[in-house]
Design a protein around this motif. Sequence first.
Motif, PDB file in Angstrom:
ATOM      1  N   LEU A  87      -2.582  -5.748 -23.858  1.00 39.32           N
ATOM      2  CA  LEU A  87      -1.855  -5.052 -24.924  1.00 39.32           C
ATOM      3  C   LEU A  87      -2.583  -3.819 -25.436  1.00 39.32           C
ATOM      4  CD1 LEU A  87      -0.665  -8.097 -27.078  1.00 39.32           C
ATOM      5  CD2 LEU A  87       0.641  -6.816 -25.367  1.00 39.32           C
ATOM      6  N   ALA A  88      -3.875  -3.732 -25.205  1.00 42.40           N
ATOM      7  CA  ALA A  88      -4.650  -2.598 -25.724  1.00 42.40           C
ATOM      8  C   ALA A  88      -5.930  -2.453 -24.908  1.00 42.40           C
ATOM      9  CB  ALA A  88      -4.988  -2.814 -27.199  1.00 42.40           C
ATOM     10  N   THR A  89      -6.462  -1.243 -24.879  1.00 40.09           N
ATOM     11  CA  THR A  89      -7.707  -0.997 -24.156  1.00 40.09           C
ATOM     12  C   THR A  89      -8.901  -1.405 -25.014  1.00 40.09           C
ATOM     13  OG1 THR A  89      -7.972   1.251 -25.015  1.00 40.09           O
ATOM     14  CG2 THR A  89      -6.635   0.972 -23.006  1.00 40.09           C
ATOM     15  N   ARG A  90     -10.030  -1.540 -24.375  1.00 40.83           N
ATOM     16  CA  ARG A  90     -11.257  -1.840 -25.114  1.00 40.83           C
ATOM     17  C   ARG A  90     -11.553  -0.732 -26.121  1.00 40.83           C
ATOM     18  NH1 ARG A  90     -14.715  -5.736 -23.596  1.00 40.83           N
ATOM     19  NH2 ARG A  90     -14.108  -7.009 -21.811  1.00 40.83           N
ATOM     20  N   GLU A  91     -11.320   0.488 -25.726  1.00 40.56           N
ATOM     21  CA  GLU A  91     -11.582   1.610 -26.625  1.00 40.56           C
ATOM     22  C   GLU A  91     -10.711   1.514 -27.870  1.00 40.56           C
ATOM     23  OE1 GLU A  91     -11.793   6.518 -26.487  1.00 40.56           O
ATOM     24  OE2 GLU A  91     -10.870   5.392 -24.847  1.00 40.56           O
ATOM     25  N   GLU A  92      -9.422   1.190 -27.689  1.00 36.03           N
ATOM     26  CA  GLU A  92      -8.515   1.078 -28.833  1.00 36.03           C
ATOM     27  C   GLU A  92      -8.936  -0.045 -29.777  1.00 36.03           C
ATOM     28  OE1 GLU A  92      -4.223   2.492 -26.985  1.00 36.03           O
ATOM     29  OE2 GLU A  92      -4.981   0.496 -26.497  1.00 36.03           O
ATOM     30  N   LEU A  93      -9.481  -1.113 -29.209  1.00 35.04           N
ATOM     31  CA  LEU A  93      -9.864  -2.269 -30.012  1.00 35.04           C
ATOM     32  C   LEU A  93     -11.293  -2.185 -30.534  1.00 35.04           C
ATOM     33  CD1 LEU A  93      -8.320  -5.027 -27.709  1.00 35.04           C
ATOM     34  CD2 LEU A  93      -7.396  -4.221 -29.900  1.00 35.04           C
ATOM     35  N   GLY A  94     -12.019  -1.164 -30.078  1.00 36.65           N
ATOM     36  CA  GLY A  94     -13.413  -1.040 -30.496  1.00 36.65           C
ATOM     37  C   GLY A  94     -14.333  -2.051 -29.841  1.00 36.65           C
ATOM     38  N   LEU A  95     -13.926  -2.521 -28.652  1.00 30.05           N
ATOM     39  CA  LEU A  95     -14.745  -3.496 -27.929  1.00 30.05           C
ATOM     40  C   LEU A  95     -15.668  -2.777 -26.954  1.00 30.05           C
ATOM     41  CD1 LEU A  95     -12.012  -6.157 -27.034  1.00 30.05           C
ATOM     42  CD2 LEU A  95     -13.682  -6.266 -28.898  1.00 30.05           C
ATOM     43  N   PRO A  96     -16.913  -3.212 -26.834  1.00 31.80           N
ATOM     44  CA  PRO A  96     -17.820  -2.568 -25.877  1.00 31.80           C
ATOM     45  C   PRO A  96     -17.400  -2.856 -24.445  1.00 31.80           C
ATOM     46  CG  PRO A  96     -18.819  -4.554 -26.786  1.00 31.80           C
ATOM     47  CD  PRO A  96     -17.550  -4.345 -27.544  1.00 31.80           C
ATOM     48  N   GLU A  97     -17.751  -1.976 -23.545  1.00 32.28           N
ATOM     49  CA  GLU A  97     -17.486  -2.207 -22.121  1.00 32.28           C
ATOM     50  C   GLU A  97     -18.351  -3.361 -21.619  1.00 32.28           C
ATOM     51  OE1 GLU A  97     -15.235  -0.857 -20.067  1.00 32.28           O
ATOM     52  OE2 GLU A  97     -14.440   0.242 -21.796  1.00 32.28           O
ATOM     53  N   VAL A  98     -17.831  -4.087 -20.665  1.00 32.83           N
ATOM     54  CA  VAL A  98     -18.589  -5.186 -20.068  1.00 32.83           C
ATOM     55  C   VAL A  98     -19.727  -4.602 -19.232  1.00 32.83           C
ATOM     56  CG1 VAL A  98     -18.505  -7.128 -18.470  1.00 32.83           C
ATOM     57  CG2 VAL A  98     -16.576  -6.687 -19.987  1.00 32.83           C
ATOM     58  N   PRO A  99     -20.972  -5.025 -19.467  1.00 31.93           N
ATOM     59  CA  PRO A  99     -22.080  -4.525 -18.649  1.00 31.93           C
ATOM     60  C   PRO A  99     -21.830  -4.813 -17.166  1.00 31.93           C
ATOM     61  CG  PRO A  99     -22.903  -5.776 -20.528  1.00 31.93           C
ATOM     62  CD  PRO A  99     -21.421  -5.983 -20.486  1.00 31.93           C
ATOM     63  N   GLU A 100     -22.239  -3.910 -16.337  1.00 30.66           N
ATOM     64  CA  GLU A 100     -22.013  -4.052 -14.896  1.00 30.66           C
ATOM     65  C   GLU A 100     -22.582  -5.365 -14.366  1.00 30.66           C
ATOM     66  OE1 GLU A 100     -20.129  -2.771 -11.546  1.00 30.66           O
ATOM     67  OE2 GLU A 100     -20.211  -1.683 -13.462  1.00 30.66           O
ATOM     68  N   ARG A 101     -23.714  -5.798 -14.924  1.00 26.98           N
ATOM     69  CA  ARG A 101     -24.351  -7.012 -14.441  1.00 26.98           C
ATOM     70  C   ARG A 101     -23.520  -8.264 -14.702  1.00 26.98           C
ATOM     71  NH1 ARG A 101     -26.739  -9.697 -18.701  1.00 26.98           N
ATOM     72  NH2 ARG A 101     -26.784  -8.519 -20.661  1.00 26.98           N
ATOM     73  N   LEU A 102     -22.585  -8.205 -15.674  1.00 27.07           N
ATOM     74  CA  LEU A 102     -21.775  -9.376 -16.008  1.00 27.07           C
ATOM     75  C   LEU A 102     -20.424  -9.394 -15.298  1.00 27.07           C
ATOM     76  CD1 LEU A 102     -22.325  -9.803 -19.869  1.00 27.07           C
ATOM     77  CD2 LEU A 102     -23.469 -10.989 -17.988  1.00 27.07           C
ATOM     78  N   LYS A 103     -20.088  -8.334 -14.592  1.00 26.86           N
ATOM     79  CA  LYS A 103     -18.754  -8.241 -14.006  1.00 26.86           C
ATOM     80  C   LYS A 103     -18.454  -9.331 -12.973  1.00 26.86           C
ATOM     81  CE  LYS A 103     -17.517  -3.520 -15.158  1.00 26.86           C
ATOM     82  NZ  LYS A 103     -17.112  -2.189 -14.672  1.00 26.86           N
ATOM     83  N   PRO A 104     -19.425  -9.788 -12.181  1.00 23.99           N
ATOM     84  CA  PRO A 104     -19.085 -10.888 -11.265  1.00 23.99           C
ATOM     85  C   PRO A 104     -18.561 -12.119 -12.007  1.00 23.99           C
ATOM     86  CG  PRO A 104     -21.155  -9.889 -10.598  1.00 23.99           C
ATOM     87  CD  PRO A 104     -20.791  -9.280 -11.916  1.00 23.99           C
ATOM     88  N   PHE A 105     -19.071 -12.340 -13.218  1.00 22.40           N
ATOM     89  CA  PHE A 105     -18.575 -13.467 -14.027  1.00 22.40           C
ATOM     90  C   PHE A 105     -17.229 -13.132 -14.658  1.00 22.40           C
ATOM     91  CE2 PHE A 105     -17.969 -15.778 -17.950  1.00 22.40           C
ATOM     92  CZ  PHE A 105     -18.276 -17.085 -17.595  1.00 22.40           C
ATOM     93  N   THR A 106     -17.140 -12.001 -15.327  1.00 19.68           N
ATOM     94  CA  THR A 106     -15.914 -11.676 -16.059  1.00 19.68           C
ATOM     95  C   THR A 106     -14.744 -11.426 -15.118  1.00 19.68           C
ATOM     96  OG1 THR A 106     -16.555  -9.336 -16.187  1.00 19.68           O
ATOM     97  CG2 THR A 106     -17.169 -10.753 -18.036  1.00 19.68           C
ATOM     98  N   ASP A 107     -15.001 -10.944 -13.908  1.00 27.90           N
ATOM     99  CA  ASP A 107     -13.913 -10.712 -12.956  1.00 27.90           C
ATOM    100  C   ASP A 107     -13.229 -12.014 -12.561  1.00 27.90           C
ATOM    101  OD1 ASP A 107     -14.334  -8.009 -13.012  1.00 27.90           O
ATOM    102  OD2 ASP A 107     -15.360  -7.889 -11.073  1.00 27.90           O
TER     103      ASP A 107
END
Length: 426
Positions: A87-107
């Motif tokens: 419904l909204a981007t991280r930027e719109e919600l004020g959420l930080p970007e997921v660190p690259e090192r965590l992407k295998p988990f978050t994906d």
Amino acid sequence: MIIHQPTADGLPPHPTVPFRIDAATRRVSIDARNPAFFQDPYPAFEAIRAEMPRFFWEEYGLWCFVNADDVHALFRDKRFGREILHLATREELGLPEVPERLKPFTDVDKLSMLDREPPAHTRLRTLVNRAFVSRQVERLRPRIADLANELIDRFEGAGEVDLIEAFATPIPVIVIAEMLGVPTSRAGDLLDWSHKMVAMYQFGRTRATEDAAVAAVQDFVAYLKEVVAERRKAPADDLVSTLIAAEEQGDRLTEDELIATIILLLNAGHEATVHAIGNGVKAILETGLDPAAIFATEDSVAATSEECLRFDPPLHFFSRYALEDLDYAGISLKKGDSVGLVLGAANRDPARYVDAARFDPDRPALAHFGFGGGIHFCIGAPLARLELQVALPILFSRLPGLRIASPPSYRDSYHFHGLEALHLAW
């Protein structure tokens, strides 16, 4: 102010649980890593409930709800959901970007049906729902009984056991692995990967926790890709083969969703049930109830199992996002704000359950929150219930004189609530 001794009527003194309530702002400070809290969080929540059942938990940074009526309503309020980035981007919600090192988990995590909203959630849940309906699960009753007896055979002669390791853990992990078609010889790996992944949802995770979870999910995905490749060549009568067939039909399931779904079912299919068994046995033994009475009939077995899940559930906390700007019970929330449903506290709401802090299998049947609620009600609830209803009577029948041999200790893992070990003797 630090509350050391709740004074509301009917609340027992509990001087070892430190927490702070600011009634004017409805803010509460509780360190979920404090052993005095996670060993027994119920007195803290009862004291908070007496002051204000809706509060802002400072350490979590969100509004929380402890009353059964609120939890029930919020599970069903379509203005809240488990997913927000549709419904909204991280930027719109004020959420930080997921660190690259965590992407295998978050994906992988972001594809779990537990963290999706309709229509994606509906599509994924429909694919696996047939395997977990009660009539399908009931076919597993003989297998669960055989497994419970086989495990007891291994330690009966010793006169003592850690029930978590030797009984509560093997039953659900073997059953869900067999349902999916994953070799039970890899149970040790499955448990290790699951524990490291689940640690990501705990309060106060560390860099070491994150690194371990990423490594675990990478190993888990690599292994399951091998399993899926084997099933593509030689389908079997198992859930993995069923999901592959759905994926091959077209756009109903992608391979990434297939892998994420298998991981969710393996993790959720055993993690909570392990602690439902352990917490339930502990409650029965501590209250001194007669096993012959509480397991005398099918109805009493079912009632006892449900009371175990109400009284000391394995999942205490479930968060949701506000999907729009809204007001709930006088609390203003912005789109993307999180709220916390404190399931363990709602299960002991005295407005819903008479003498709520007492373990009583004979209490009137009322729905509890041990399996959550709404569209995310636990898909594996029929299986978890069956495992409890089969395993508990067999355990107490086979081991008369069962008793707690040393004080049980809960894991430092709030919002999950389970024992590190349960040392029993007979």
